[in-house]
Design an enzyme around this catalytic site. Sequence first.
Site, PDB file in Angstrom:
ATOM      1  CE1 TYR A 266      37.887  40.454  42.834  1.00  0.00           C
ATOM      2  CE2 TYR A 266      35.525  39.837  42.168  1.00  0.00           C
ATOM      3  CZ  TYR A 266      36.757  39.591  42.820  1.00  0.00           C
ATOM      4  OH  TYR A 266      37.038  38.319  42.927  1.00  0.00           O
TER       5      TYR A 266
ATOM      6  CE1 TYR B 101      40.535  35.355  42.133  1.00  0.00           C
ATOM      7  CE2 TYR B 101      40.589  35.634  39.800  1.00  0.00           C
ATOM      8  CZ  TYR B 101      39.931  35.328  40.872  1.00  0.00           C
ATOM      9  OH  TYR B 101      38.481  35.260  40.894  1.00  0.00           O
ATOM     10  NE  ARG B 102      37.270  39.277  39.123  1.00  0.00           N
ATOM     11  CZ  ARG B 102      36.341  38.784  38.949  1.00  0.00           C
ATOM     12  NH1 ARG B 102      36.332  37.595  39.104  1.00  0.00           N
ATOM     13  NH2 ARG B 102      35.264  39.264  38.248  1.00  0.00           N
TER      14      ARG B 102
END
Length: 504
Positions: free
Chosen positions: A81, A454-455
Amino acid sequence: MIAPTAAAWRDFRTAIGPEWVLTSEEDRGTYSDHFAADESRHRPAGALAPADTGQVREIVRIANRHHVALWPISRGKNFGYGGPAPVVAGTVVLDLSRMKRITVDADNGTVLLEPGVGFFDLYDHLQANHIPLWLSVPGNSWGSVAGNALDRGVGYTSYGDHAARICGLEVVLPDGDLVRTGMGAMSGSPTWQLYRNGFGPGWDSMFCQSNFGIVTALGLWLMPEPEAVMGYDYEFDRPEDLGWVIDTLMPLRREGIIQQSPSIGNWLRSAAVMTTRQQWTHDKGPLDEKVITAIRERFKIGWWGVQIRCYGRQEIAEASVRVLDRAFAGKPVLSRKPAHWVRGDPPEGSPFTGVPITFPLANANWHGGRGGHIGYSPVLPPRGDLALDQFHRTRALYEKYGLDYHASFALGERSVVNVNQLLYNKDDPDMMSRVDAMFRALVADATEHRYGEYRTHIEYMDLVAATYDFNDHALLRLNERVKVALDPNGILAPGKSGIWSRRT
Ligand code: ADP
């Protein structure tokens, strides 16, 4: 705004001590995204490592004065991420990993943590003090308990929805003010970690995946050590089995018979951690059936596999396993391996019993070279036919872009999250351009079906935020109105989750 002036660095040094102001090239490299082909895209100007909440507040005041952007991290191991790196290059990383205080309430099963507390730290603390509480850990447990919960990370046990177990935060706001949420808003409250709502609007989730504040302490509920952990590792032979497996498990998930989030993953999940691609083939194209069969034979696995665990009192876990048996009776299960741990047995040692792990990080080595991965994880309704459809469309994209299919479907209580991993060698420019193109194709495809992610990775935060488009992006407007109100100078994590104080 970007790139602090010499005067700003000087003030930071005075506030926290020169040794905790990190500005060398080596420091900047440390806080970059190590999975990025081009680390300069998100390279920070440096990092600040405060010792306590007082220093965090002082840093925030200085940042406002000098218009310096800060990117808070807890331990910065958010690999896939962006790791520790900010959205905007030149932002200063605010590294909270020195703040490591742990306060456990063993009677009530809660903990109050500072952001630097890693999963291993908390595990060691509970072990050393013989506290019968279990963690829920993510597949990469190198990071912090707080950072993972704030980014809505997930784990293996029935406490695996980490953000849902947060109970009470301490937060430094972008203007330097200090707030405690929930019952913590009453000074000296004995119920800060016990009762979530407090009085009036709830703010805990406002600080998850947001850039509205810097969390300096986080309350979390921990699972009382159960009497038993029981279940099965199931394997299934055909790609199409995904549909009926989901339809078999979802009713049990809704009823609460299964309280963890079963993750149905394909054969590459094992192979990518235990081996490298070169051990299987030198072909560049998608892995063919021969290779897939060889991988499955070597690891004795199906096309899909899922590990299900029931937690709690032994008699209840045993009864839950009988319900599982009935649910799968007569269904085409390829193999089934029982899992059985009862208090008093030797430690089982896996994340299913709350033990931190890092070995899944090894999948970054699948292609050899300097590896990495990025995930795309849309949320689906919990229906087998829709999941199968998603599988077929997504696998076709993996084939089109010449990448190896690596996916799982994690069953929530009312939804399914389809985690697609794109494994790569970041020194292969052709592969990296295919990864980027495929990521965008995945977003476009899911959005067409009205599935949201979601992310996401720092590179794609605007892209994903833009897919949440109801009423001409009303949610984004709301987020930005709150952002401007709390952070008019835009000093905190510009661009996090697509939220900007003012467009720069
Ligand atoms: P971990 O410590 O688990 O590796 P990170 O520190 O990488 O997690 O945090 C993940 C993301 O969550 C960060 O990029 C940041 O956006 C956010 N975050 C982490 N810690 C905090 C915090 N204490 N306050 C506010 N946001 C945070």
